[in-house]
Write a protein that holds these residues in place. Structure first.
Motif, PDB file in Angstrom:
ATOM      1  N   SER A   9       0.831  -1.211   0.000  1.00  0.00           N
ATOM      2  CA  SER A   9       0.000   0.000   0.000  1.00  0.00           C
ATOM      3  C   SER A   9       0.859   1.251   0.000  1.00  0.00           C
ATOM      4  O   SER A   9       0.546   2.241  -0.675  1.00  0.00           O
ATOM      5  N   LEU A 152      -6.840   4.326  -0.138  1.00  0.00           N
ATOM      6  CA  LEU A 152      -5.613   3.610   0.228  1.00  0.00           C
ATOM      7  C   LEU A 152      -5.115   4.053   1.595  1.00  0.00           C
ATOM      8  O   LEU A 152      -4.688   3.227   2.415  1.00  0.00           O
ATOM      9  N   CYS A 155      -7.189   2.425   4.131  1.00  0.00           N
ATOM     10  CA  CYS A 155      -6.773   1.027   4.307  1.00  0.00           C
ATOM     11  C   CYS A 155      -5.478   0.931   5.115  1.00  0.00           C
ATOM     12  O   CYS A 155      -5.329   0.056   5.973  1.00  0.00           O
TER      13      CYS A 155
END
Length: 348
Positions: A9, A152, A155
């Motif tokens: 990520s 993102l 997350c």
């Protein structure tokens, strides 16, 4: 797995940021192209108006001399406007068709000038529209990438929180294991001396806060003849005996009571509540029976038990002396012949 996901990520985040930087740079470049195309179109518009003035000067009424003078002035104005337009077009930072030098001559045909102005206006209007469409497309891409990066980041944050919570649980588990190890005997799993005294403090606090008729007691157990097991059969046999008898001790008392290993072949049992001394005597007999049963199961014929009993507040007036008083009572039993139990002397 969470660490790999977080690393991937992070890489995606860096790539996304780089892409955003390139897109923003391209947007600024397209905006500059749009502004430049606007300047060229403005110059073309001024030249087109100057061209119209030429026609107006040629068709103006009045004497011939004034008409000629007006026409020449209009042609001079047109030449100046065409020169400004040519300077902008030919200096364009982007590839674009140049204005030929012949179109700037004073005697250039007006039809050629009309065709030149039409061509320049059409080309640069198309360029401005194309640059505008490109800007809008890039802005849409930037918006989509920003949404993706926001998701993102969410997350990443969620993953980080998950890893943090997992680490906290691991630390809590390790802390619990360390605390358990500090308060229990590693071989038998029974509470150790430190845990016994902590439980004694808790029991005394409940006793003092509750009914005045409640009593607590400690039974101090010493295994008679256990040293011979270690000396004759080895420490492994001695350890097996301690583990087996500890299990029987635990099963012979109530769940609320505490069976602790003091050290070596000595144990203590904290009775959280009892009514009469007969109850303590019965518990002592059960503990002795546990030792006898373990000895018989292992085929030793060597080990018995001496037990001292002390209770608070009837026999001992200070609960902190319960273990010591029970220990003293146990030694009196040993001096009296072992394999039995006895009560502590009543405090004066």
């Amino acid at each position: 797995m969470p660490a790999v996901l977080a690393g991937a990520s992070l890489v995606c985040l860096l790539v996304g940021l780089l892409y955003l930087a390139l897109q923003i740079r391209a947007i600024f470049s397209d905006q500059l192209k749009q502004e430049y195309a606007g300047l060229v179109l403005e110059a073309a518009g001024r030249a087109d108006r100057a061209r119209a003035m030429v026609d107006a000067g040629r068709q103006s009424s009045g004497d011939r001399e004034a008409q000629v003078r007006s026409y020449r002035q209009a042609r001079a104005e047109l030449a100046g406007r065409l020169g400004s337009l040519a300077a902008l077009v030919n200096a364009s930072p982007a590839a674009a068709p140049h204005v030929p030098a012949s179109a700037l001559m004073p005697d250039a045909s007006l039809s050629g000038t009309d065709a030149l102005l039409a061509t320049v206006s059409a080309y640069w209007r198309a360029q401005r529209d194309a640059d505008g469409a490109d800007v809008r497309l890039r802005i849409a891409h930037v918006a989509n990438v920003l949404i993706a990066l926001a998701a993102l980041l969410f997350c990443l944050l969620f993953t980080a929180l998950g890893m943090y919570a997992k680490r906290n649980r691991q630390l809590a588990g390790e802390s619990h294991e360390f605390e358990y190890a500090a308060l229990h005997d590693p071989m038998t799993g029974l509470p150790n001396r430190r845990k016994l005294f902590a439980s004694l403090d808790e029991a005394a606090a409940k006793l003092q806060a509750g009914s005045a008729h409640r009593k607590i007691a400690v039974l101090y157990v010493d295994l008679d003849g256990f040293k011979q097991v270690n000396d004759s059969l080895g420490h492994q046999a001695g350890d097996e005996f301690l583990i087996a008898v500890s299990r029987r001790f635990r099963e012979s008392v109530r769940k609320a009571d505490v069976v602790a290993r003091i050290g070596g072949d000595e144990f203590a049992v904290l009775i959280q509540e009892f009514s009469a001394a007969d109850e303590l005597a019965e518990i002592a007999r059960r503990l002795i029976a546990c030792v006898v049963a373990t000895d018989r199961q292992m085929g030793l014929g060597l080990v018995r038990a001496s037990i001292g009993i002390a209770s608070f507040p009837d026999l001992v007036d200070d609960y902190q002396r319960l273990v010591a008083a029970a220990d003293d009572a146990m030694y009196r039993v040993k001096r009296g012949g072992k394999n039995g139990y006895g009560f502590a002397a009543r405090a004066n």
